[in-house]
Design a protein around this motif. Structure first.
Motif, PDB file in Angstrom:
ATOM      1  N   SER A 104      16.773 -12.634   3.245  1.00 27.29           N
ATOM      2  CA  SER A 104      16.213 -13.696   2.399  1.00 27.29           C
ATOM      3  C   SER A 104      17.268 -14.691   1.925  1.00 27.29           C
ATOM      4  O   SER A 104      16.931 -15.828   1.603  1.00 27.29           O
ATOM      5  N   PHE A 105      18.526 -14.292   1.884  1.00 31.16           N
ATOM      6  CA  PHE A 105      19.574 -15.193   1.382  1.00 31.16           C
ATOM      7  C   PHE A 105      20.532 -15.651   2.484  1.00 31.16           C
ATOM      8  O   PHE A 105      21.681 -15.997   2.229  1.00 31.16           O
TER       9      PHE A 105
ATOM     10  N   LYS B 200      22.402 -18.012   5.078  1.00 32.50           N
ATOM     11  CA  LYS B 200      22.905 -19.374   4.943  1.00 32.50           C
ATOM     12  C   LYS B 200      22.100 -20.333   5.827  1.00 32.50           C
ATOM     13  O   LYS B 200      21.741 -20.013   6.943  1.00 32.50           O
TER      14      LYS B 200
ATOM     15  N   HIS C 264      18.650 -22.322   9.165  1.00 33.24           N
ATOM     16  CA  HIS C 264      18.089 -21.088   9.692  1.00 33.24           C
ATOM     17  C   HIS C 264      17.659 -21.234  11.143  1.00 33.24           C
ATOM     18  O   HIS C 264      17.072 -22.250  11.513  1.00 33.24           O
TER      19      HIS C 264
END
Length: 160
Positions: A106-107, A109, A112
């Motif tokens: 979910s985090f 960088k 995407h």
């Protein structure tokens, strides 16, 4: 290679580092799974900055060949937080693969890598054994702000 210092952000996990072996035999069983002799190859690719030896990119996973066919699956996890399944064909000494499933933490960088529509591939990979005995890998990918573009091209030499 000399060890790279631990990134300060990982200090809370430092207690996990090292080589671990069980002091007693472990157990693993499931009625429908044969744990020994599955048709898989484990792989790990590591890229380092030439001068500093700083790690740049890492991938690891499994390559499976569907028995009796040339259909191959490449199950891959990257240090960037991306996990993908690529499938394709084995032709002589070359694997031609395209992503069919992508997932990421979910985090991760930005930008995407993402899957747009079913069967529109965002990662393409070619692994080829060259006539000189070296392994060549080319990876192309698309992100949410770049079209399909060559991302990685690397040649490996067998050391053992």
């Amino acid at each position: 290679l000399s060890p790279v210092p631990l990134n300060a952000a990982l200090a809370p996990l430092e207690w996990l580092l090292g080589t671990w072996e069980s002091d007693e035999p472990g157990e693993g069983t499931f009625p429908t799974i044969n744990h020994v002799g599955q048709p898989v190859i484990n792989f790990m690719f590591n890229a380092f900055q030439i001068e500093t030896k700083k790690p740049l990119h890492r991938e690891c996973g499994f390559i499976r060949l569907k028995p009796g066919t040339n259909h191959v699956a490449f199950i891959n996890a990257q240090n960037t937080g991306l996990v993908d399944i690529e499938e394709g064909e084995l032709t002589e000494n070359q694997l031609n693969l395209q992503s069919c499933s992508l997932s990421r933490i979910s985090f991760a960088k930005e930008p995407h890598v993402h899957q747009m529509l079913l069967f529109i591939c965002q990662i393409r990979r070619v692994l080829r054994l060259r006539p000189d005995g070296k392994l060549e890998q080319t990876v192309s990918m698309a992100t949410n702000n770049e079209p399909l573009t060559q991302h990685l091209h690397i040649t490996y030499q067998r050391t053992s």
